[in-house]
Design a protein around this motif. Sequence first.
Motif, mmCIF file in Angstrom:
data_model
loop_
_atom_site.group_PDB
_atom_site.id
_atom_site.type_symbol
_atom_site.label_atom_id
_atom_site.label_comp_id
_atom_site.label_asym_id
_atom_site.label_seq_id
_atom_site.Cartn_x
_atom_site.Cartn_y
_atom_site.Cartn_z
ATOM 1 N N GLY A 170 0.888 -1.331 0.140
ATOM 2 C CA GLY A 170 0.096 -0.028 0.162
ATOM 3 C C GLY A 170 0.894 1.423 0.038
ATOM 4 O O GLY A 170 0.506 2.238 0.503
ATOM 5 N N ASN A 171 1.989 1.247 -0.643
ATOM 6 C CA ASN A 171 2.724 2.504 -0.703
ATOM 7 C C ASN A 171 3.615 2.324 -2.086
ATOM 8 O O ASN A 171 3.742 1.227 -2.506
ATOM 9 C CB ASN A 171 3.718 2.663 0.742
ATOM 10 N N ARG A 172 3.956 3.680 -2.412
ATOM 11 C CA ARG A 172 4.614 3.781 -3.622
ATOM 12 C C ARG A 172 6.057 2.985 -3.836
ATOM 13 O O ARG A 172 6.445 2.469 -4.841
ATOM 14 C CB ARG A 172 5.095 5.146 -4.059
ATOM 15 N N ASP B 201 -3.580 5.546 -8.739
ATOM 16 C CA ASP B 201 -3.362 5.072 -7.381
ATOM 17 C C ASP B 201 -2.640 5.831 -6.391
ATOM 18 O O ASP B 201 -2.296 5.381 -5.543
ATOM 19 C CB ASP B 201 -2.653 3.659 -7.355
ATOM 20 N N PRO C 214 -2.484 8.819 -5.234
ATOM 21 C CA PRO C 214 -2.848 9.424 -3.840
ATOM 22 C C PRO C 214 -2.870 8.408 -2.872
ATOM 23 O O PRO C 214 -2.458 8.845 -1.725
ATOM 24 C CB PRO C 214 -4.223 9.765 -3.793
ATOM 25 N N ARG C 215 -3.378 7.075 -3.080
ATOM 26 C CA ARG C 215 -3.320 6.164 -2.026
ATOM 27 C C ARG C 215 -1.992 5.646 -1.547
ATOM 28 O O ARG C 215 -1.556 5.517 -0.426
ATOM 29 C CB ARG C 215 -4.194 4.950 -2.434
ATOM 30 N N LEU C 216 -0.984 5.713 -2.540
ATOM 31 C CA LEU C 216 0.258 5.285 -2.307
ATOM 32 C C LEU C 216 1.372 6.125 -1.644
ATOM 33 O O LEU C 216 2.173 5.619 -1.017
ATOM 34 C CB LEU C 216 0.978 4.484 -3.754
ATOM 35 N N ASP C 217 0.874 7.458 -2.002
ATOM 36 C CA ASP C 217 1.827 8.576 -1.237
ATOM 37 C C ASP C 217 1.296 8.681 0.157
ATOM 38 O O ASP C 217 2.083 9.166 0.994
ATOM 39 C CB ASP C 217 1.704 9.962 -2.152
ATOM 40 N N GLN C 218 0.014 8.519 0.288
ATOM 41 C CA GLN C 218 -0.427 8.651 1.782
ATOM 42 C C GLN C 218 0.566 8.288 2.926
ATOM 43 O O GLN C 218 0.803 9.194 3.798
ATOM 44 C CB GLN C 218 -1.671 8.405 1.875
ATOM 45 N N ASP D 291 1.666 10.870 5.713
ATOM 46 C CA ASP D 291 1.461 10.616 7.216
ATOM 47 C C ASP D 291 2.481 10.420 8.054
ATOM 48 O O ASP D 291 2.794 11.122 8.954
ATOM 49 C CB ASP D 291 0.654 9.204 7.287
#
Length: 186
Positions: free
Chosen positions: A48-50, A76, A78-82, A86
């Motif tokens: 779940g990340n880049r 994808d 926005p989800r992978l960078d979050q 965070d």
Amino acid sequence: MRPATPADAAVVVRLMCTAIGDIAHTLSGTRDKAETLRVLEAFFTQPGNRVSHEHVSVLEEDGRVVGFLSAYHGADIPRLDQPFIDRLLARGQDPSGVVPEARADEYYLDSLAVDARYQGRGLGSFLLDAFERKARALGHPKLLLLVDQENTKARRLYERRDYRADGALVLGGHVFDRMVKDGLGA
């Protein structure tokens, strides 16, 4: 070629850092090389990340990883960078350096590298071919990769392969040209 696994973290992240340069420090929130490697290796093992192993294919020779490519769809991002945003916020750092590198309609070659001991043998072109084959198999007709404006050799290679300039981005203090290729079809 094979899909990467979490066990590939150390070798792939070191290669990845050669490919993405200062962007690695932007993502990790530190200028310390050892800490950057530690942070990115941890992210590599997680989904779940880049930089996750789930987007990476590795090239092996004689039982060792000699190259890799990392690719995912721009929708994808926005989800992978979050997770990186965070982490930076939790550390009280400015996450504005984590910017979307691809548009929602582009299949993005985030990074690609070949171990220096294996360069000059066409392995980079082999990996680029694999990226294009995967995009075609997934039905993604528009491709994107970034090239540092100072890397004229790589830019010429991409232009010979029908990639064309489509704007520029500043990442990690460097200017990158967006190079797109259309019309792969499914």
